[in-house]
Scaffold this motif. Structure first.
Motif, mmCIF file in Angstrom:
data_model
loop_
_atom_site.group_PDB
_atom_site.id
_atom_site.type_symbol
_atom_site.label_atom_id
_atom_site.label_comp_id
_atom_site.label_asym_id
_atom_site.label_seq_id
_atom_site.Cartn_x
_atom_site.Cartn_y
_atom_site.Cartn_z
ATOM 1 N N GLU A 23 31.332 63.316 91.757
ATOM 2 C CA GLU A 23 30.954 63.126 90.061
ATOM 3 C C GLU A 23 30.575 61.257 90.108
ATOM 4 O O GLU A 23 31.326 60.615 90.916
ATOM 5 C CB GLU A 23 31.960 63.376 88.969
ATOM 6 C CG GLU A 23 33.415 62.661 89.346
ATOM 7 C CD GLU A 23 34.459 63.055 88.281
ATOM 8 O OE1 GLU A 23 35.208 62.369 87.933
ATOM 9 O OE2 GLU A 23 34.228 64.322 87.773
ATOM 10 N N ASP A 56 24.328 71.318 80.742
ATOM 11 C CA ASP A 56 24.877 70.434 79.927
ATOM 12 C C ASP A 56 23.867 69.261 79.528
ATOM 13 O O ASP A 56 23.374 68.703 80.739
ATOM 14 C CB ASP A 56 26.094 69.906 80.146
ATOM 15 C CG ASP A 56 27.432 71.048 79.842
ATOM 16 O OD1 ASP A 56 27.021 71.986 79.517
ATOM 17 O OD2 ASP A 56 28.520 70.617 80.395
ATOM 18 N N LEU A 58 23.145 65.434 78.802
ATOM 19 C CA LEU A 58 23.910 64.181 78.567
ATOM 20 C C LEU A 58 23.344 63.080 77.909
ATOM 21 O O LEU A 58 24.294 62.103 77.264
ATOM 22 C CB LEU A 58 24.144 63.642 80.225
ATOM 23 C CG LEU A 58 24.519 64.769 81.296
ATOM 24 C CD1 LEU A 58 24.541 64.044 82.613
ATOM 25 C CD2 LEU A 58 26.007 64.921 80.849
ATOM 26 N N TYR A 113 27.006 65.199 76.351
ATOM 27 C CA TYR A 113 28.006 66.290 76.968
ATOM 28 C C TYR A 113 27.650 67.607 75.898
ATOM 29 O O TYR A 113 28.610 68.269 75.309
ATOM 30 C CB TYR A 113 29.353 66.062 76.900
ATOM 31 C CG TYR A 113 29.690 64.837 77.844
ATOM 32 C CD1 TYR A 113 29.451 65.007 79.182
ATOM 33 C CD2 TYR A 113 29.983 63.575 77.298
ATOM 34 C CE1 TYR A 113 29.649 63.869 80.130
ATOM 35 C CE2 TYR A 113 30.363 62.452 78.052
ATOM 36 C CZ TYR A 113 30.024 62.673 79.354
ATOM 37 O OH TYR A 113 30.291 61.642 80.197
ATOM 38 N N ASN A 210 23.662 71.505 92.468
ATOM 39 C CA ASN A 210 24.552 70.925 91.416
ATOM 40 C C ASN A 210 24.365 69.226 91.368
ATOM 41 O O ASN A 210 24.276 68.489 92.377
ATOM 42 C CB ASN A 210 26.101 71.044 92.192
ATOM 43 C CG ASN A 210 26.523 72.392 91.995
ATOM 44 O OD1 ASN A 210 26.499 73.231 90.761
ATOM 45 N ND2 ASN A 210 26.657 73.209 93.004
ATOM 46 N N GLY A 211 24.454 68.974 90.206
ATOM 47 C CA GLY A 211 24.327 67.375 90.022
ATOM 48 C C GLY A 211 23.784 66.899 88.744
ATOM 49 O O GLY A 211 23.435 67.722 87.949
ATOM 50 N N ILE A 212 22.981 65.846 88.705
ATOM 51 C CA ILE A 212 22.645 65.419 87.520
ATOM 52 C C ILE A 212 20.861 65.185 87.583
ATOM 53 O O ILE A 212 20.469 64.724 88.645
ATOM 54 C CB ILE A 212 23.044 63.972 87.074
ATOM 55 C CG1 ILE A 212 24.590 63.831 86.842
ATOM 56 C CG2 ILE A 212 22.274 63.420 85.970
ATOM 57 C CD1 ILE A 212 25.200 62.819 86.665
ATOM 58 N N TYR A 213 20.092 65.764 86.745
ATOM 59 C CA TYR A 213 18.847 65.710 86.813
ATOM 60 C C TYR A 213 18.211 64.668 85.678
ATOM 61 O O TYR A 213 18.558 64.642 84.530
ATOM 62 C CB TYR A 213 17.948 67.112 86.783
ATOM 63 C CG TYR A 213 18.096 68.034 87.917
ATOM 64 C CD1 TYR A 213 17.011 68.130 88.911
ATOM 65 C CD2 TYR A 213 19.364 68.484 88.265
ATOM 66 C CE1 TYR A 213 17.069 68.716 89.892
ATOM 67 C CE2 TYR A 213 19.406 69.444 89.421
ATOM 68 C CZ TYR A 213 18.558 69.364 90.111
ATOM 69 O OH TYR A 213 18.479 70.291 91.310
ATOM 70 N N GLY A 236 25.752 56.345 83.573
ATOM 71 C CA GLY A 236 25.384 57.466 82.183
ATOM 72 C C GLY A 236 23.975 57.190 81.658
ATOM 73 O O GLY A 236 23.272 57.411 81.063
ATOM 74 N N LEU A 251 18.629 63.281 80.543
ATOM 75 C CA LEU A 251 19.580 63.312 81.570
ATOM 76 C C LEU A 251 20.296 65.000 81.396
ATOM 77 O O LEU A 251 20.793 64.923 80.205
ATOM 78 C CB LEU A 251 20.778 62.367 81.698
ATOM 79 C CG LEU A 251 20.001 61.038 81.910
ATOM 80 C CD1 LEU A 251 21.136 60.099 82.114
ATOM 81 C CD2 LEU A 251 19.269 61.036 83.321
ATOM 82 N N SER A 253 23.006 67.766 83.570
ATOM 83 C CA SER A 253 24.010 68.149 84.342
ATOM 84 C C SER A 253 23.812 69.462 84.641
ATOM 85 O O SER A 253 23.980 70.289 83.758
ATOM 86 C CB SER A 253 25.623 67.679 83.860
ATOM 87 O OG SER A 253 26.530 68.016 84.941
ATOM 88 N N ALA A 255 25.090 72.930 86.960
ATOM 89 C CA ALA A 255 26.116 73.546 87.983
ATOM 90 C C ALA A 255 25.736 74.809 88.406
ATOM 91 O O ALA A 255 25.132 75.472 87.553
ATOM 92 C CB ALA A 255 27.205 73.309 87.147
#
Length: 260
Positions: A23, A56, A58, A113, A210-213, A236, A251, A253, A255
């Motif tokens: 993370e 999720d 962000l 979130y 898995n991760g942040i796009y 962020g 942004l 998240s 999974a």
């Protein structure tokens, strides 16, 4: 040329490379790369016959959106769907519609979130559809009231795993509302991205990991910065050459878990 000069455009899909971190860590810069890059594709992907996708939200930052002011309303629609290779009619999908107010070059409230989808089942690849529109100022209040009725009924957030027959009806209904109430040139994004889980033989395909796009309003200079390391993620938000970018971006998240 800024975003408001071009009207509707296809955004770019980027991936935050966290390296070996599970993370992101406060105060640390992370490179942002194209989702089709080898850096994104090299990230591990679980081995399973089927998977669950959860998303999720962000952050959503507004750039120079067309005529967007504090009193105007904007709408973001996100839909994810997947078809079974064995049975094309076996489609799993989910959709969400969010409305918000935001000034140019500001962060929109209600995205930190914010859960979008949970456990959308797929086998290898998914389709991600995105639509960002500004609602015409003179119609914003009417649009908000109509959408509130749908919100109270629960129709704007349907998990298609449980209620797929209704999803297309709801998407068409909300899509019709957006088309009715938005300004003539106020479509900011309209795109459908195809993301692949397992390594794909064709180059140029976006990887699902898995991760942040980051979904970023198309800007050749910004995409060049992402390819050369000038675009980073820190605490962020997106930075361009160390400064907050003025582009419109979302942004997310993501999974991916094995379906057991």
């Amino acid at each position: 040329m800024n975003e408001s000069d071009v009207g509707e455009q296809a955004p770019d899909l980027l991936f935050v490379d966290l390296g070996t971190d599970s993370e992101f860590k406060k105060g640390k810069d992370y490179p942002v790369v194209p989702a089709s890059s080898s850096e994104a594709g090299s990230k591990p992907f679980p081995q399973a016959a089927a998977y669950y996708l959860s998303v999720d939200l962000l952050r959503l930052n507004a750039g120079d959106l067309p005529d967007l002011t504090e009193d105007n309303e904007a709408s973001l629609t996100i839909r994810v769907d997947a078809q079974s290779p064995q049975d094309p009619e076996d489609e799993k999908a989910a959709a969400i519609v969010l409305t918000f107010n935001v000034k140019d070059y500001r962060k929109a409230s209600g995205f930190m979130y914010r859960g979008a989808f949970t456990k959308v089942k797929f086998t290898n690849d998914i389709n991600l559809r995105l639509s960002l529109d500004e609602i015409d100022g003179q119609f914003a209040e009417g649009f908000k009231k109509v959408l509130q009725v749908l919100d109270k009924s629960g129709l704007t957030e349907i998990d298609a795993i449980k209620a797929f027959p209704y999803l297309d009806v709801v998407e068409s209904l909300v899509g019709g509302l957006v088309d009715t109430f938005k300004g003539k040139n106020d479509s900011v994004w309209a795109e459908r991205a195809h993301l692949w889980g397992k390594p794909a033989p064709m180059s140029g395909r976006a990887f699902l990991r898995n991760g942040i796009y980051a979904v970023v309003g198309r800007n050749p200079a910004l995409l060049s910065a992402a390819s050369s390391g000038g675009l980073t993620f820190k605490d962020g938000r997106l930075l361009e050459d160390g400064r907050p970018t003025v582009a419109t971006y979302l942004l997310m998240s993501v999974a991916v878990d094995p379906a057991v």
